[in-house]
Write a protein that holds these residues in place. Structure first.
Motif, PDB file in Angstrom:
ATOM      1  N   GLY A  46      -4.324   2.604  -1.076  1.00 55.20           N
ATOM      2  CA  GLY A  46      -4.788   1.237  -0.857  1.00 55.20           C
ATOM      3  C   GLY A  46      -3.705   0.397  -0.196  1.00 55.20           C
ATOM      4  N   SER A  47      -3.722  -0.898  -0.481  1.00 58.53           N
ATOM      5  CA  SER A  47      -2.721  -1.786   0.128  1.00 58.53           C
ATOM      6  C   SER A  47      -2.495  -2.990  -0.771  1.00 58.53           C
ATOM      7  N   VAL A  48      -1.485  -3.759  -0.441  1.00 57.29           N
ATOM      8  CA  VAL A  48      -1.301  -5.054  -1.095  1.00 57.29           C
ATOM      9  C   VAL A  48      -1.320  -6.133  -0.011  1.00 57.29           C
ATOM     10  N   GLY A  49      -1.811  -7.315  -0.389  1.00 56.04           N
ATOM     11  CA  GLY A  49      -1.856  -8.420   0.559  1.00 56.04           C
ATOM     12  C   GLY A  49      -1.442  -9.699  -0.152  1.00 56.04           C
ATOM     13  N   PHE A  50      -1.088 -10.691   0.645  1.00 59.92           N
ATOM     14  CA  PHE A  50      -0.586 -11.932   0.060  1.00 59.92           C
ATOM     15  C   PHE A  50      -1.306 -13.111   0.697  1.00 59.92           C
ATOM     16  N   ILE A  51      -1.862 -13.977  -0.157  1.00 57.55           N
ATOM     17  CA  ILE A  51      -2.553 -15.181   0.309  1.00 57.55           C
ATOM     18  C   ILE A  51      -1.708 -16.361  -0.169  1.00 57.55           C
ATOM     19  N   THR A  52      -1.153 -17.096   0.798  1.00 55.12           N
ATOM     20  CA  THR A  52      -0.056 -18.018   0.486  1.00 55.12           C
ATOM     21  C   THR A  52      -0.380 -19.487   0.801  1.00 55.12           C
ATOM     22  N   PRO A  53      -1.421 -20.045   0.186  1.00 54.96           N
ATOM     23  CA  PRO A  53      -1.750 -21.445   0.503  1.00 54.96           C
ATOM     24  C   PRO A  53      -0.626 -22.409   0.145  1.00 54.96           C
ATOM     25  N   MET A  54       0.251 -22.029  -0.806  1.00 52.02           N
ATOM     26  CA  MET A  54       1.290 -22.945  -1.263  1.00 52.02           C
ATOM     27  C   MET A  54       2.602 -22.762  -0.502  1.00 52.02           C
ATOM     28  N   ALA A  74      -2.787   0.154  -6.343  1.00 49.35           N
ATOM     29  CA  ALA A  74      -3.055   0.207  -4.899  1.00 49.35           C
ATOM     30  C   ALA A  74      -2.515   1.500  -4.291  1.00 49.35           C
ATOM     31  N   ARG A  75      -1.526   2.084  -4.914  1.00 46.10           N
ATOM     32  CA  ARG A  75      -0.991   3.356  -4.412  1.00 46.10           C
ATOM     33  C   ARG A  75      -1.932   4.520  -4.727  1.00 46.10           C
ATOM     34  N   GLU A  76      -2.484   4.430  -5.937  1.00 49.17           N
ATOM     35  CA  GLU A  76      -3.265   5.575  -6.426  1.00 49.17           C
ATOM     36  C   GLU A  76      -4.752   5.522  -6.056  1.00 49.17           C
ATOM     37  N   GLU A  77      -5.276   4.331  -5.841  1.00 49.75           N
ATOM     38  CA  GLU A  77      -6.725   4.183  -5.593  1.00 49.75           C
ATOM     39  C   GLU A  77      -6.931   3.508  -4.233  1.00 49.75           C
ATOM     40  N   PRO A  78      -8.102   3.718  -3.633  1.00 53.74           N
ATOM     41  CA  PRO A  78      -8.376   3.055  -2.343  1.00 53.74           C
ATOM     42  C   PRO A  78      -8.778   1.589  -2.563  1.00 53.74           C
TER      43      PRO A  78
END
Ligand code: GTP
Ligand code: SAM
Ligand code: SF4
Ligand code: SF4
Length: 323
Positions: A239-247, A176-180
């Motif tokens: 790019g970025s990082v994201g978190f999907i936290t259903p639990m 995610a740092r190196e690529e979009p």
């Protein structure tokens, strides 16, 4: 449409097939999930009719999913029809990416806005293991084609499970740092084979902690699409990082969605057994006002939140519900 908990419902996820070319271990058994017969599955023109009705009720975004949406014949034609429906601002798609290399440019030209691509590992052997058959090279061709075609922002969905790919968290962050590319870490839910396997999810806080100790993170609200992810830019990254936290921290109070299964049922919630048949009335010739009323009823039945913790298990497979 507003539900009984004052949530605005403007997003419809459509599983356009229950078939899949892969057999991800946490999603389905090696033998696959029993498939519905050809006649039981909504025809493409029926999907387009229901999408038009949905748009009339206030749905403005549609995501195509499955199963694997790109195994459905004439998916490009479907996208073209949906993109022409007044009121639909965005058609997007969630895919395993295997066939995206061949289809990305036609999908874009037909009016698809963006894609989310599932990729749980960066290692060739592990990819074949977790999908029981996939070739990671094809997924990378799909990712490159999506970027080149402008199906952006391109998001990668990564389910981290303890002992399988939790040693790749920093590799994904580096990507995610190196690529979009926008990497979203999804907590494994007890649905499909994951429910019985005892496979452990890794809480997003732990993943975020491991990343932020190496790569400082800053909130990235620009990527918000009313989806469930909390997104962060890596300082100085592309790019970025994201978190999907259903639990660990579910997002049900912000829920904005309905689901339509491949066999024509409207589902008020991913993790609830209620569903309403809309294919029957559609095939019986119900007028659009009646179909719109069925959408409204599905919205009125949305539960406040899921109860994955209470032991009840979703009988439908993820590939039937569409994720
Ligand atoms: N519990 C729960 N999980 C969801 C829901 N929507 C999406 N997810 C999870 O998030 C995963 C990724 O979803 P995507 O298909 O990429 O869609 P999205 O995150 O809404 O997409 P964006 O519009 O790009 O934010 C799904 O496969 C599910 O595991 C939901 O309504 N409830
Ligand atoms: C069911 S698939 C359908 C679309 C397409 N075949 C794909 O894999 O992107 C949608 C998403 O659900 C995720 N998924 C499947 N089973 C899951 C589970 N038990 N918990 C969390 N996510 C799951 C997959 O990783 C994938 O990102
Ligand atoms: S996660 Fe997607 S690609 Fe994998 S088996 Fe399920 S439906 Fe198929
Ligand atoms: S679990 Fe149900 S209520 Fe919660 S966000 Fe998902 S669909 Fe909405």
């Amino acid at each position: 449409m507003q539900d009984t908990f004052q949530r605005q419902i403007n997003y419809l996820r459509i599983a356009i097939t229950d078939r899949c070319n892969l057999r991800c271990r946490y999603c389905m058994p090696a033998t696959g999930v029993p498939l519905k017969g050809h006649e039981d599955i909504l025809r493409l023109e029926e999907i387009a009719t229901l999408a038009r009705v949905a748009a009339g009720t206030g749905i403005s975004r549609i995501r195509l999913t499955g199963g694997e949406p790109l195994v459905r014949k004439n998916v490009v034609t479907l996208v073209r029809e949906l993109a022409a429906i007044p009121g639909l601002e965005e058609i997007s798609l969630t895919t395993n990416g295997i066939f995206l290399g061949a289809l990305a440019f036609s999908l874009k030209e037909a009016g698809l806005k963006r894609v989310n691509i599932s990729l749980d590992t960066l290692k060739k052997d592990r990819y074949r293991y977790i999908t029981r058959r996939g070739n990671i090279t094809s997924v990378w061709q799909g990712i490159r084609a999506a970027l080149a075609a402008g199906l952006t922002p391109v998001k990668l969905n990564v389910v981290i499970t303890r002992g399988f790919n939790d040693d790749e968290i920093l590799d994904f962050a580096r990507l995610a740092r190196e690529e979009p590319l926008h990497i979203r870490f999804i907590e494994l839910m007890p649905i499909g084979t994951a429910a019985a396997s005892g496979t452990a999810y890794v809480p997003a806080e732990e993943i975020k902690g491991r990343i932020s100790r190496v790569y400082p993170l800053e909130p990235f609200p620009d990527l918000a699409t009313n989806g469930p992810a909390a997104n962060f830019r890596l300082v100085g990254g592309r790019g970025s990082v994201g978190f999907i936290t259903p639990m660990s921290n579910h997002f049900c109070s912000r829920c904005n969605r309905l689901r339509l299964t491949a066999d024509g049922k409207l589902r008020p919630c991913l993790y609830w057994d209620g569903e309403i048949d809309i294919k029957g009335p559609l095939r019986a010739g119900a007028p659009e006002t009646e179909l719109a009323a069925i959408f409204a009823r599905a919205v009125s039945l949305k539960p406040a939140e899921h109860h994955m913790e209470n032991g009840w298990r979703q009988p439908r497979a993820m590939s039937q519900i569409g994720g």
